[in-house]
Design an enzyme around this catalytic site. Structure first.
Site, mmCIF file in Angstrom:
data_model
loop_
_atom_site.group_PDB
_atom_site.id
_atom_site.type_symbol
_atom_site.label_atom_id
_atom_site.label_comp_id
_atom_site.label_asym_id
_atom_site.label_seq_id
_atom_site.Cartn_x
_atom_site.Cartn_y
_atom_site.Cartn_z
ATOM 1 N N GLU A 15 -36.226 -2.239 -21.262
ATOM 2 C CA GLU A 15 -37.630 -2.018 -21.202
ATOM 3 C C GLU A 15 -37.884 -0.698 -21.139
ATOM 4 O O GLU A 15 -39.411 -0.446 -21.424
ATOM 5 C CB GLU A 15 -38.085 -2.934 -20.051
ATOM 6 C CG GLU A 15 -38.071 -2.314 -18.610
ATOM 7 C CD GLU A 15 -36.835 -2.171 -18.045
ATOM 8 O OE1 GLU A 15 -36.015 -2.408 -18.610
ATOM 9 O OE2 GLU A 15 -36.507 -1.626 -16.850
ATOM 10 N N HIS A 53 -31.614 -0.373 -18.537
ATOM 11 C CA HIS A 53 -33.024 -0.849 -18.517
ATOM 12 C C HIS A 53 -33.491 -0.898 -20.119
ATOM 13 O O HIS A 53 -34.146 0.171 -20.485
ATOM 14 C CB HIS A 53 -33.797 0.249 -17.945
ATOM 15 C CG HIS A 53 -33.794 0.112 -16.285
ATOM 16 N ND1 HIS A 53 -34.566 -0.311 -15.646
ATOM 17 C CD2 HIS A 53 -33.002 0.597 -15.508
ATOM 18 C CE1 HIS A 53 -34.346 -0.504 -14.308
ATOM 19 N NE2 HIS A 53 -33.211 0.297 -14.284
ATOM 20 N N CYS A 59 -29.923 -4.635 -14.735
ATOM 21 C CA CYS A 59 -29.837 -3.771 -13.625
ATOM 22 C C CYS A 59 -29.712 -4.271 -12.211
ATOM 23 O O CYS A 59 -28.857 -5.031 -11.966
ATOM 24 C CB CYS A 59 -30.860 -2.678 -13.705
ATOM 25 S SG CYS A 59 -29.905 -0.972 -12.767
HETATM 26 N N1 GLN Z 1 -28.946 0.699 -7.610
HETATM 27 C C1 GLN Z 1 -29.859 -0.334 -7.536
HETATM 28 C C2 GLN Z 1 -29.152 -1.350 -6.863
HETATM 29 O O1 GLN Z 1 -28.353 -1.448 -6.276
HETATM 30 C C3 GLN Z 1 -30.250 -0.561 -9.002
HETATM 31 C C4 GLN Z 1 -30.838 0.301 -9.832
HETATM 32 C C5 GLN Z 1 -31.659 -0.209 -10.880
HETATM 33 O O2 GLN Z 1 -32.001 -1.321 -10.980
HETATM 34 N N2 GLN Z 1 -32.046 0.809 -11.581
HETATM 35 O O3 GLN Z 1 -30.110 -2.481 -6.651
#
Ligand code: GLN
Length: 194
Positions: A176, A174, A77
């Site tokens: 995890e 995610h 992410c």
């Molecule tokens: N929207 C977040 C970002 O731009 C990422 C979201 C996440 O890691 N769950 O960093």
């Protein structure tokens, strides 16, 4: 095998638990010296602007970049955003290593969090329950990259949500936060084979 988890902000504790479940010793990385002792690194989800800001303050950008140039590194992410070469924003500090173009917050406000079963190449046929939280996507895989960027998973509409380039792994969701250990095992096998 020791796998570090960047522990500046975000979901690092959950990654540590997943590694511990697999019998791998997790190491929290907050300082450059913590990188000396580990075989691989996970950059967790969270807020990529905050992770970038803190990494800059702690003088970690260059040491992290140097580490991830050579050793297996997995960004989930916000971590995926941090690994990408192109996020369409110049001012946000990133490592800029993986030949992918990433769009932050790609799912807009209405469905900025959702869960979906997806197929992921390399971890077996059973679908993986993927949790997307204000998730980015990989909008483009750069051509003529060395090594080549391999797409591991895409949504039904073709948007890419997992990719690997040599020793670098990126997932938009995610892993995890679910019970499924297969992606953590997959990363551990990447570490073992290097
Ligand atoms: N929207 C977040 C970002 O731009 C990422 C979201 C996440 O890691 N769950 O960093």
């Amino acid at each position: 095998m020791k796998i570090g988890v960047l522990a500046l902000q975000g979901a690092f504790i959950e990654h540590e638990s997943k590694l511990a479940e697999l019998g791998i010793q997790p190491v929290q990385v907050r300082l450059a010296e913590h990188l000396q002792d580990i075989d691989a690194l996970i950059i967790p989800g969270g807020e990529s602007t905050t992770i970038g800001k803190l990494a800059t303050q702690y003088g970690l950008i260059e040491p992290l970049r140097e580490f991830a140039r050579q050793k297996p590194t997995w960004g989930t992410c916000a971590g995926m955003i941090f690994l990408a070469k192109d996020i369409g924003i110049d001012r946000q500090p990133i490592l800029g290593l993986m030949d992918i173009k990433v769009n932050r917050n790609a799912f807009g406000r209405q469905i900025d969090s959702f869960e979906q079963d997806i197929e992921i190449n390399g971890i077996g046929d059973a679908p993986f329950h993927a949790v997307f939280i204000r998730a980015p996507i990989i909008s483009e895989v750069m051509e003529h990259a060395h090594p080549e960027v391999e797409v591991l998973a895409a949504l039904d509409d073709g948007r890419i949500v997992a990719a690997q380039q040599g020793h670098l792994l990126a997932t938009a969701f995610h892993p995890e936060l679910t019970d499924d250990q297969r992606l953590h095992r997959y990363f551990a096998s990447m570490v073992q084979s290097t």
